[in-house]
Motif scaffolding. Structure first.
Motif, mmCIF file in Angstrom:
data_model
loop_
_atom_site.group_PDB
_atom_site.id
_atom_site.type_symbol
_atom_site.label_atom_id
_atom_site.label_comp_id
_atom_site.label_asym_id
_atom_site.label_seq_id
_atom_site.Cartn_x
_atom_site.Cartn_y
_atom_site.Cartn_z
ATOM 1 N N GLY A 1 0.797 -1.216 0.000
ATOM 2 C CA GLY A 1 0.000 0.000 0.000
ATOM 3 C C GLY A 1 0.831 1.268 0.000
ATOM 4 O O GLY A 1 0.313 2.352 0.222
ATOM 5 N N ASN A 2 2.127 1.151 -0.252
ATOM 6 C CA ASN A 2 3.002 2.321 -0.315
ATOM 7 C C ASN A 2 2.712 3.132 -1.570
ATOM 8 O O ASN A 2 2.262 2.604 -2.582
ATOM 9 C CB ASN A 2 4.478 1.880 -0.323
ATOM 10 N N HIS A 3 2.997 4.425 -1.514
ATOM 11 C CA HIS A 3 2.740 5.298 -2.670
ATOM 12 C C HIS A 3 3.602 4.913 -3.869
ATOM 13 O O HIS A 3 3.175 5.042 -5.002
ATOM 14 C CB HIS A 3 2.957 6.763 -2.300
ATOM 15 N N SER A 4 4.796 4.458 -3.630
ATOM 16 C CA SER A 4 5.625 3.907 -4.705
ATOM 17 C C SER A 4 5.956 2.469 -4.319
ATOM 18 O O SER A 4 6.032 2.154 -3.129
ATOM 19 C CB SER A 4 6.892 4.731 -4.905
ATOM 20 N N PRO A 5 6.136 1.578 -5.292
ATOM 21 C CA PRO A 5 6.369 0.172 -4.969
ATOM 22 C C PRO A 5 7.542 -0.019 -4.009
ATOM 23 O O PRO A 5 8.567 0.639 -4.122
ATOM 24 C CB PRO A 5 6.679 -0.454 -6.332
ATOM 25 N N ASP A 6 7.355 -0.908 -3.046
ATOM 26 C CA ASP A 6 8.380 -1.179 -2.044
ATOM 27 C C ASP A 6 9.256 -2.333 -2.537
ATOM 28 O O ASP A 6 8.816 -3.485 -2.568
ATOM 29 C CB ASP A 6 7.720 -1.553 -0.715
ATOM 30 N N PRO A 7 10.509 -2.035 -2.933
ATOM 31 C CA PRO A 7 11.372 -3.105 -3.446
ATOM 32 C C PRO A 7 11.661 -4.180 -2.400
ATOM 33 O O PRO A 7 11.880 -5.336 -2.745
ATOM 34 C CB PRO A 7 12.651 -2.381 -3.874
#
Length: 78
Positions: free
Chosen positions: A38-44
């Motif tokens: 659910g992070n604003h940018s993908p969490d690597p």
């Protein structure tokens, strides 16, 4: 088939690994585990974490729309 969903947002890596390991150790073997980002940018980190577990039943899913806590929980349950 049982689906376990873990909505994630800046999750503690150690606690998340314990949660995944807990699912892997259950006696039922007909399950899937969704880590819902659910992070604003993908969490690597989440993508890499999924690769650490040998089961194809552990899956990364990206929530691209509603990043609020309630929105990510609703997306995970859907």
């Amino acid at each position: 088939m049982i689906t376990v969903a873990i909505p994630c947002y800046r999750s503690d890596p150690d606690k998340l690994k314990l949660a995944i390991q807990s699912v892997l150790e259950q006696s039922c073997d007909d399950w899937t585990l969704h880590l819902v980002d659910g992070n604003h940018s993908p969490d690597p980190f989440l993508k890499q974490l999924v690769k650490l577990f040998p089961s194809n039943s552990v899956q990364y899913i990206r929530n691209e729309k509603d990043h609020s806590m309630a929105g990510n929980w609703n997306f995970a349950f859907a």
